[in-house]
Design an enzyme around this catalytic site. Structure first.
Site, PDB file in Angstrom:
ATOM      1  N   LYS A   1      23.187   2.125 -11.871  1.00 22.20           N
ATOM      2  CA  LYS A   1      21.768   2.349 -11.607  1.00 22.20           C
ATOM      3  C   LYS A   1      21.520   3.845 -11.398  1.00 22.20           C
ATOM      4  O   LYS A   1      22.182   4.485 -10.583  1.00 22.20           O
ATOM      5  CB  LYS A   1      21.338   1.592 -10.351  1.00 22.20           C
ATOM      6  CG  LYS A   1      19.856   1.721 -10.061  1.00 22.20           C
ATOM      7  CD  LYS A   1      19.465   0.875  -8.892  1.00 22.20           C
ATOM      8  CE  LYS A   1      19.606   1.583  -7.570  1.00 22.20           C
ATOM      9  NZ  LYS A   1      18.625   2.651  -7.328  1.00 22.20           N
TER      10      LYS A   1
ATOM     11  N   ASP B   1      16.017   3.061 -12.392  1.00 22.34           N
ATOM     12  CA  ASP B   1      15.226   2.539 -11.268  1.00 22.34           C
ATOM     13  C   ASP B   1      14.258   3.601 -10.769  1.00 22.34           C
ATOM     14  O   ASP B   1      14.494   4.236  -9.747  1.00 22.34           O
ATOM     15  CB  ASP B   1      16.236   2.131 -10.177  1.00 22.34           C
ATOM     16  CG  ASP B   1      15.594   1.650  -8.893  1.00 22.34           C
ATOM     17  OD1 ASP B   1      14.487   1.093  -8.949  1.00 22.34           O
ATOM     18  OD2 ASP B   1      16.219   1.825  -7.827  1.00 22.34           O
ATOM     19  N   LEU B   2      13.159   3.803 -11.509  1.00 20.82           N
ATOM     20  CA  LEU B   2      12.201   4.842 -11.103  1.00 20.82           C
ATOM     21  C   LEU B   2      10.973   4.255 -10.419  1.00 20.82           C
ATOM     22  O   LEU B   2      10.097   4.991  -9.975  1.00 20.82           O
ATOM     23  CB  LEU B   2      11.815   5.700 -12.318  1.00 20.82           C
ATOM     24  CG  LEU B   2      12.989   6.483 -12.920  1.00 20.82           C
ATOM     25  CD1 LEU B   2      12.539   7.327 -14.099  1.00 20.82           C
ATOM     26  CD2 LEU B   2      13.664   7.366 -11.880  1.00 20.82           C
ATOM     27  N   LYS B   3      10.892   2.929 -10.358  1.00 21.61           N
ATOM     28  CA  LYS B   3       9.846   2.243  -9.564  1.00 21.61           C
ATOM     29  C   LYS B   3       8.459   2.839  -9.796  1.00 21.61           C
ATOM     30  O   LYS B   3       7.805   3.331  -8.866  1.00 21.61           O
ATOM     31  CB  LYS B   3      10.171   2.304  -8.082  1.00 21.61           C
ATOM     32  CG  LYS B   3      11.475   1.644  -7.683  1.00 21.61           C
ATOM     33  CD  LYS B   3      11.589   1.610  -6.174  1.00 21.61           C
ATOM     34  CE  LYS B   3      12.835   0.918  -5.688  1.00 21.61           C
ATOM     35  NZ  LYS B   3      14.075   1.638  -5.974  1.00 21.61           N
TER      36      LYS B   3
ATOM     37  N   HIS C   1       4.629   3.372 -10.092  1.00 21.60           N
ATOM     38  CA  HIS C   1       3.506   2.761  -9.357  1.00 21.60           C
ATOM     39  C   HIS C   1       2.292   3.674  -9.522  1.00 21.60           C
ATOM     40  O   HIS C   1       2.155   4.677  -8.831  1.00 21.60           O
ATOM     41  CB  HIS C   1       3.886   2.613  -7.873  1.00 21.60           C
ATOM     42  CG  HIS C   1       2.946   1.761  -7.098  1.00 21.60           C
ATOM     43  ND1 HIS C   1       3.214   1.342  -5.814  1.00 21.60           N
ATOM     44  CD2 HIS C   1       1.751   1.218  -7.420  1.00 21.60           C
ATOM     45  CE1 HIS C   1       2.210   0.603  -5.375  1.00 21.60           C
ATOM     46  NE2 HIS C   1       1.314   0.517  -6.334  1.00 21.60           N
ATOM     47  N   ASP C   2       1.421   3.347 -10.461  1.00 25.02           N
ATOM     48  CA  ASP C   2       0.246   4.181 -10.732  1.00 25.02           C
ATOM     49  C   ASP C   2      -0.748   3.304 -11.499  1.00 25.02           C
ATOM     50  O   ASP C   2      -0.539   2.093 -11.641  1.00 25.02           O
ATOM     51  CB  ASP C   2       0.675   5.424 -11.549  1.00 25.02           C
ATOM     52  CG  ASP C   2      -0.227   6.632 -11.283  1.00 25.02           C
ATOM     53  OD1 ASP C   2      -1.458   6.449 -11.248  1.00 25.02           O
ATOM     54  OD2 ASP C   2       0.294   7.741 -11.123  1.00 25.02           O
ATOM     55  N   ILE C   3      -1.797   3.915 -12.033  1.00 23.81           N
ATOM     56  CA  ILE C   3      -2.777   3.134 -12.792  1.00 23.81           C
ATOM     57  C   ILE C   3      -2.142   2.657 -14.115  1.00 23.81           C
ATOM     58  O   ILE C   3      -1.162   3.246 -14.580  1.00 23.81           O
ATOM     59  CB  ILE C   3      -4.076   3.930 -13.046  1.00 23.81           C
ATOM     60  CG1 ILE C   3      -3.777   5.237 -13.783  1.00 23.81           C
ATOM     61  CG2 ILE C   3      -4.798   4.202 -11.730  1.00 23.81           C
ATOM     62  CD1 ILE C   3      -5.023   5.985 -14.236  1.00 23.81           C
ATOM     63  N   PRO C   4      -2.669   1.570 -14.701  1.00 25.46           N
ATOM     64  CA  PRO C   4      -2.013   0.949 -15.862  1.00 25.46           C
ATOM     65  C   PRO C   4      -1.646   1.909 -16.984  1.00 25.46           C
ATOM     66  O   PRO C   4      -0.506   1.902 -17.464  1.00 25.46           O
ATOM     67  CB  PRO C   4      -3.047  -0.094 -16.327  1.00 25.46           C
ATOM     68  CG  PRO C   4      -3.767  -0.462 -15.079  1.00 25.46           C
ATOM     69  CD  PRO C   4      -3.848   0.794 -14.266  1.00 25.46           C
TER      70      PRO C   4
ATOM     71  N   THR D   1      -1.167   5.153 -17.013  1.00 28.64           N
ATOM     72  CA  THR D   1      -0.145   6.144 -16.642  1.00 28.64           C
ATOM     73  C   THR D   1       1.242   5.498 -16.600  1.00 28.64           C
ATOM     74  O   THR D   1       2.224   6.069 -17.079  1.00 28.64           O
ATOM     75  CB  THR D   1      -0.501   6.768 -15.273  1.00 28.64           C
ATOM     76  OG1 THR D   1      -1.810   7.318 -15.387  1.00 28.64           O
ATOM     77  CG2 THR D   1       0.477   7.842 -14.866  1.00 28.64           C
TER      78      THR D   1
ATOM     79  N   THR E   1      13.815  -3.930   0.097  1.00 30.35           N
ATOM     80  CA  THR E   1      14.796  -4.599   0.975  1.00 30.35           C
ATOM     81  C   THR E   1      14.962  -3.885   2.317  1.00 30.35           C
ATOM     82  O   THR E   1      15.560  -4.433   3.236  1.00 30.35           O
ATOM     83  CB  THR E   1      16.175  -4.676   0.289  1.00 30.35           C
ATOM     84  OG1 THR E   1      16.442  -3.428  -0.343  1.00 30.35           O
ATOM     85  CG2 THR E   1      16.222  -5.779  -0.724  1.00 30.35           C
TER      86      THR E   1
ATOM     87  N   GLN F   1      19.421  -0.612   5.216  1.00 28.68           N
ATOM     88  CA  GLN F   1      18.918  -1.869   4.655  1.00 28.68           C
ATOM     89  C   GLN F   1      18.594  -2.852   5.777  1.00 28.68           C
ATOM     90  O   GLN F   1      19.124  -2.731   6.885  1.00 28.68           O
ATOM     91  CB  GLN F   1      19.961  -2.487   3.708  1.00 28.68           C
ATOM     92  CG  GLN F   1      20.290  -1.633   2.494  1.00 28.68           C
ATOM     93  CD  GLN F   1      19.166  -1.666   1.451  1.00 28.68           C
ATOM     94  OE1 GLN F   1      18.072  -2.141   1.716  1.00 28.68           O
ATOM     95  NE2 GLN F   1      19.444  -1.133   0.275  1.00 28.68           N
TER      96      GLN F   1
ATOM     97  N   GLY G   1      25.328   0.172  -3.675  1.00 26.71           N
ATOM     98  CA  GLY G   1      25.499   1.622  -3.648  1.00 26.71           C
ATOM     99  C   GLY G   1      26.600   2.031  -2.698  1.00 26.71           C
ATOM    100  O   GLY G   1      27.776   2.088  -3.054  1.00 26.71           O
ATOM    101  N   ARG G   2      26.195   2.294  -1.450  1.00 25.18           N
ATOM    102  CA  ARG G   2      27.130   2.862  -0.483  1.00 25.18           C
ATOM    103  C   ARG G   2      28.411   2.060  -0.255  1.00 25.18           C
ATOM    104  O   ARG G   2      29.474   2.671  -0.101  1.00 25.18           O
ATOM    105  CB  ARG G   2      26.395   3.143   0.842  1.00 25.18           C
ATOM    106  CG  ARG G   2      25.505   4.373   0.720  1.00 25.18           C
ATOM    107  CD  ARG G   2      24.417   4.430   1.747  1.00 25.18           C
ATOM    108  NE  ARG G   2      23.392   3.422   1.510  1.00 25.18           N
ATOM    109  CZ  ARG G   2      22.259   3.347   2.195  1.00 25.18           C
ATOM    110  NH1 ARG G   2      22.012   4.202   3.157  1.00 25.18           N
ATOM    111  NH2 ARG G   2      21.369   2.420   1.909  1.00 25.18           N
TER     112      ARG G   2
HETATM  113  O1  C5P Z   1      23.550   2.065  -0.850  1.00 29.13           O
HETATM  114  P1  C5P Z   1      22.797   0.790  -1.085  1.00 29.13           P
HETATM  115  O2  C5P Z   1      23.697  -0.364  -1.527  1.00 29.13           O
HETATM  116  O3  C5P Z   1      21.914   0.415   0.078  1.00 29.13           O
HETATM  117  O4  C5P Z   1      21.864   1.135  -2.333  1.00 29.13           O
HETATM  118  C1  C5P Z   1      20.858   0.258  -2.766  1.00 29.13           C
HETATM  119  C2  C5P Z   1      20.151   0.872  -3.935  1.00 29.13           C
HETATM  120  O5  C5P Z   1      19.166  -0.036  -4.373  1.00 29.13           O
HETATM  121  C3  C5P Z   1      19.450   2.189  -3.621  1.00 29.13           C
HETATM  122  O6  C5P Z   1      19.598   3.012  -4.768  1.00 29.13           O
HETATM  123  C4  C5P Z   1      17.980   1.802  -3.467  1.00 29.13           C
HETATM  124  O7  C5P Z   1      17.104   2.796  -3.940  1.00 29.13           O
HETATM  125  C5  C5P Z   1      17.875   0.571  -4.344  1.00 29.13           C
HETATM  126  N1  C5P Z   1      16.846  -0.398  -3.987  1.00 29.13           N
HETATM  127  C6  C5P Z   1      16.756  -1.001  -2.741  1.00 29.13           C
HETATM  128  N2  C5P Z   1      15.748  -1.899  -2.475  1.00 29.13           N
HETATM  129  C7  C5P Z   1      14.839  -2.210  -3.421  1.00 29.13           C
HETATM  130  C8  C5P Z   1      14.935  -1.615  -4.681  1.00 29.13           C
HETATM  131  C9  C5P Z   1      15.961  -0.714  -4.941  1.00 29.13           C
HETATM  132  O8  C5P Z   1      17.607  -0.760  -1.887  1.00 29.13           O
HETATM  133  N3  C5P Z   1      13.902  -3.118  -3.173  1.00 29.13           N
END
Ligand code: C5P
Length: 239
Positions: A33, A60-62, A64-67, A69, A124, A196, A216-217
């Protein structure tokens, strides 16, 4: 050995760190990701390098703007060859529908496979306390909004959602078997929770109906990232 359902989050600032981790993980991880941190610092190069390495990429750039854009933004990302892109479901039905339609049209015109388009439901990291701060009435639960947003995403023609493992089962029930459910907030037993809130183990997330796990971590910060990834894959295969 690798399992495309495990997506390792490359939350780094520099390409050297990306190359080091991806090379270290080698064949044990096939999907990554690229989020805001890496994309805003390194840019397109990060995705292009991963694709050249034969990896699957969730960008994963998420948005969020007007349709218009959001749809135009997604189309600008098309040539990168990412396998999955996303928007915020809270952008609404028209935004999601316009995004899906324009992305499909752009892929058709370029004669390339269309990336999967998914929508973030409720982050999350949002706890019940933070939820209340956002002004939702006490009887409006995170779960019910996450399911509502997932149904809206499906109706708008999206391929799936990003949601907490806690909401995955309800979303699976509401949206059917082919809907993608990508769950961050995955923590193997004993690992740090970090920032989280609504978390689950890899096995629990899959049992709840998740199709992909974003981790991630727990991999990146592990003393032995290869072993950490292998342990997660082993746990996933037992479900
Ligand atoms: O390090 P960790 O396992 O918490 O990383 C989770 C990844 O998932 C991060 O890159 C975070 O931006 C992404 N993410 C999230 N919750 C969401 C969407 C994406 O934690 N709802």
């Amino acid at each position: 050995m690798a399992d495309d359902r495990l997506i390792v989050a490359l939350d780094f600032h520099h390409m050297e760190e990306v190359r080091e981790l991806v090379n270290k993980l080698g064949d044990s991880v096939s999907a990554y990701k690229v989020g805001m941190e890496l994309y805003y610092s390194v840019g397109r190069e990060a995705v292009i390098w991963l694709k050249d390495e034969g990896k699957k990429v969730f960008l994963d750039l998420k948005l969020h703007d007007i349709p218009n854009t959001v749809a135009s933004g997604l189309c600008s990302l098309m040539d990168l060859g990412a396998d999955m892109l996303n928007v915020h479901a809270e952008g609404g039905y028209t935004m999601m529908k316009t995004a899906a339609e324009r992305l499909h049209k752009a892929a058709e015109e370029a004669n390339v496979p269309c990336p999967k388009l998914i929508a973030v439901t409720v982050l999350t990291s949002i706890s019940e306390e933070e939820w209340a701060d956002l002004g939702f009435a006490q009887d409006v639960k995170i779960k019910s909004i996450a399911v509502r947003l997932a149904k809206l995403a499906k109706k708008a023609g999206l391929d799936g959602v990003v949601a907490s493992p806690h909401e995955a089962a309800l979303i699976r029930e509401a949206c059917g078997k082919d809907f993608l459910i990508v769950t961050p907030g995955v923590r193997p037993a004993g690992s740090s929770v970090d920032d989280q809130s609504r978390i689950a183990t890899p096995a629990a997330a899959l049992k709840n109906g998740a199709t992909h796990l974003v981790v991630g971590r727990p991999v990146r910060s592990a003393e032995d990232p290869v072993q950490a990834a292998k342990n997660i894959i082993k746990e996933m295969e037992q479900v």
